[in-house]
Design a protein around this motif. Sequence first.
Motif, PDB file in Angstrom:
ATOM      1  N   MET A 131       0.872  -1.195   0.105  1.00 54.65           N
ATOM      2  CA  MET A 131       0.058  -0.010  -0.087  1.00 54.65           C
ATOM      3  C   MET A 131       0.757   1.467   0.079  1.00 54.65           C
ATOM      4  O   MET A 131       1.772   1.345   0.723  1.00 54.65           O
ATOM      5  N   SER A 132       0.617   2.377  -0.822  1.00 53.43           N
ATOM      6  CA  SER A 132       1.074   3.381  -1.006  1.00 53.43           C
ATOM      7  C   SER A 132       1.175   4.107   0.455  1.00 53.43           C
ATOM      8  O   SER A 132       0.331   4.182   0.945  1.00 53.43           O
ATOM      9  N   GLN A 133       2.188   4.988   0.862  1.00 51.09           N
ATOM     10  CA  GLN A 133       2.345   5.507   2.182  1.00 51.09           C
ATOM     11  C   GLN A 133       2.936   6.966   1.935  1.00 51.09           C
ATOM     12  O   GLN A 133       4.312   7.193   2.350  1.00 51.09           O
ATOM     13  N   PRO A 134       2.336   7.672   0.991  1.00 49.16           N
ATOM     14  CA  PRO A 134       2.912   9.042   0.688  1.00 49.16           C
ATOM     15  C   PRO A 134       3.259   9.872   1.891  1.00 49.16           C
ATOM     16  O   PRO A 134       3.830  11.001   1.758  1.00 49.16           O
ATOM     17  N   LEU A 135       2.406   9.880   3.111  1.00 49.29           N
ATOM     18  CA  LEU A 135       2.636  10.602   4.222  1.00 49.29           C
ATOM     19  C   LEU A 135       3.588   9.856   5.218  1.00 49.29           C
ATOM     20  O   LEU A 135       3.463  10.297   6.243  1.00 49.29           O
ATOM     21  N   GLN A 136       4.238   8.805   4.886  1.00 47.20           N
ATOM     22  CA  GLN A 136       5.125   8.439   5.777  1.00 47.20           C
ATOM     23  C   GLN A 136       6.268   9.378   6.335  1.00 47.20           C
ATOM     24  O   GLN A 136       6.767  10.287   5.717  1.00 47.20           O
ATOM     25  N   GLY A 137       6.094   9.510   7.731  1.00 52.19           N
ATOM     26  CA  GLY A 137       6.978  10.653   8.458  1.00 52.19           C
ATOM     27  C   GLY A 137       6.486  11.685   8.486  1.00 52.19           C
ATOM     28  O   GLY A 137       7.159  12.801   8.930  1.00 52.19           O
ATOM     29  N   VAL A 138       5.283  11.750   8.114  1.00 47.86           N
ATOM     30  CA  VAL A 138       4.747  13.545   8.172  1.00 47.86           C
ATOM     31  C   VAL A 138       3.588  13.672   9.060  1.00 47.86           C
ATOM     32  O   VAL A 138       2.738  12.598   9.282  1.00 47.86           O
ATOM     33  N   THR A 139       3.715  14.668   9.846  1.00 44.90           N
ATOM     34  CA  THR A 139       2.663  14.963  11.080  1.00 44.90           C
ATOM     35  C   THR A 139       1.807  15.990  10.475  1.00 44.90           C
ATOM     36  O   THR A 139       2.485  17.055  10.322  1.00 44.90           O
ATOM     37  N   PRO A 182       5.251  17.640  -2.403  1.00 42.26           N
ATOM     38  CA  PRO A 182       6.683  17.009  -2.245  1.00 42.26           C
ATOM     39  C   PRO A 182       7.296  17.178  -0.803  1.00 42.26           C
ATOM     40  O   PRO A 182       8.129  18.126  -0.573  1.00 42.26           O
ATOM     41  N   TRP A 183       7.272  16.259   0.243  1.00 45.58           N
ATOM     42  CA  TRP A 183       7.483  16.546   1.513  1.00 45.58           C
ATOM     43  C   TRP A 183       9.060  16.533   1.623  1.00 45.58           C
ATOM     44  O   TRP A 183       9.537  17.168   2.583  1.00 45.58           O
ATOM     45  N   ARG A 184       9.728  15.800   0.960  1.00 44.22           N
ATOM     46  CA  ARG A 184      11.247  15.922   1.085  1.00 44.22           C
ATOM     47  C   ARG A 184      11.756  15.932  -0.056  1.00 44.22           C
ATOM     48  O   ARG A 184      11.430  15.613  -0.947  1.00 44.22           O
ATOM     49  N   ASP A 187       4.633  18.862  10.683  1.00 41.79           N
ATOM     50  CA  ASP A 187       4.757  19.324   9.234  1.00 41.79           C
ATOM     51  C   ASP A 187       3.996  20.265   8.700  1.00 41.79           C
ATOM     52  O   ASP A 187       4.409  21.049   7.816  1.00 41.79           O
ATOM     53  N   ALA A 188       2.547  19.978   9.117  1.00 40.40           N
ATOM     54  CA  ALA A 188       1.734  21.053   8.205  1.00 40.40           C
ATOM     55  C   ALA A 188       0.466  21.001   8.827  1.00 40.40           C
ATOM     56  O   ALA A 188       0.334  20.407   9.980  1.00 40.40           O
ATOM     57  N   VAL A 189      -0.356  21.980   8.759  1.00 39.46           N
ATOM     58  CA  VAL A 189      -1.732  22.266   9.310  1.00 39.46           C
ATOM     59  C   VAL A 189      -2.770  22.276   8.185  1.00 39.46           C
ATOM     60  O   VAL A 189      -2.481  22.691   7.069  1.00 39.46           O
ATOM     61  N   ALA A 190      -3.773  21.605   8.516  1.00 40.03           N
ATOM     62  CA  ALA A 190      -4.963  21.471   7.556  1.00 40.03           C
ATOM     63  C   ALA A 190      -6.065  22.179   8.265  1.00 40.03           C
ATOM     64  O   ALA A 190      -6.662  21.946   9.501  1.00 40.03           O
ATOM     65  N   LEU A 191      -6.683  23.061   7.687  1.00 36.48           N
ATOM     66  CA  LEU A 191      -7.542  24.217   8.192  1.00 36.48           C
ATOM     67  C   LEU A 191      -8.724  24.199   7.189  1.00 36.48           C
ATOM     68  O   LEU A 191      -8.792  24.016   5.968  1.00 36.48           O
ATOM     69  N   SER A 192     -10.108  24.302   7.400  1.00 36.29           N
ATOM     70  CA  SER A 192     -11.181  23.685   6.822  1.00 36.29           C
ATOM     71  C   SER A 192     -12.286  25.017   6.741  1.00 36.29           C
ATOM     72  O   SER A 192     -13.273  25.015   6.109  1.00 36.29           O
ATOM     73  N   SER A 193     -11.819  26.155   7.637  1.00 36.33           N
ATOM     74  CA  SER A 193     -12.878  27.361   7.487  1.00 36.33           C
ATOM     75  C   SER A 193     -11.927  28.361   7.841  1.00 36.33           C
ATOM     76  O   SER A 193     -10.923  28.336   8.512  1.00 36.33           O
TER      77      SER A 193
END
Length: 257
Positions: A1-9, A255-257, A188-194
């Motif tokens: 299974m693809s893990q594109p967010l491996q190591g990303v918080t 592109p995280w890394r 590593d990132a913030v997700a905001l919805s409003s």
Amino acid sequence: MSQPLQGVTVVVTRPLAQAAGLAAMIEAAGGEAVVFPVLEIGPAEDPAPLAAAIDALDDYAFAVFVSPNAVAYSVPEILARRAWPAGLRPVAVGGATVAALAQHGIGPTIAPSLRFDSEALLELPELQAAAVASKRVAVFRGNGGRELLADTLRERGARVDFIACYQRTTPAGGSASLKDLWDSGCFDAVALSSSEGLRNLWEMLDAEDRERLAETPLFVPHARIAEAAHALGLTNTILTDPADAGIIAGLCAHPWR
């Protein structure tokens, strides 16, 4: 299974009751989700407007629900007191709200299929002047909010009533846990919805943490939120497709890394 967010918080800022879906998507993609609500949702302080709207529901042609919260804090009350009127057409801004109505057996629902905002809703043929003139429209929403939908429907001849059935507040406790994560280099990132959530987050941060936020990738699912972020100097903002599905797609493509 693809893990594109491996190591990303990723910090998920949705209200606590709505954060699980996006958090699960992040973790399924190999990442770690930290739930940090910047909005709290609860029942309206004054239940009288909702009670009055329920009593008058037969007088309305359209019932607009601006979010799943609007459904959660009004429809159970409605159905506990009466059946849904046969002539009342449900209207929803987005797919999650359509699904929330369907869970209560309400539909088919008028809703946009591509963009999930008031502008898209107002483009639908069911809400043009020929369809809404002289009709009563109930808009179920939280405390405050945009006036575009009501203003435009009134220009088209409708009589619009707002029913505040829930309220949004800033969580108590401040940003101490977020500061701890920054200090430890653990996200590593913030997700905001409003846009309101963005404003609340901004107000929760001190000057140092606002500078840190400006350096942190901010994933947002609507151009209005991106514009508000840029106005605050948050130029490391990534506009994604709508809803949680759009946010997770944007996170996975970055592109995280």
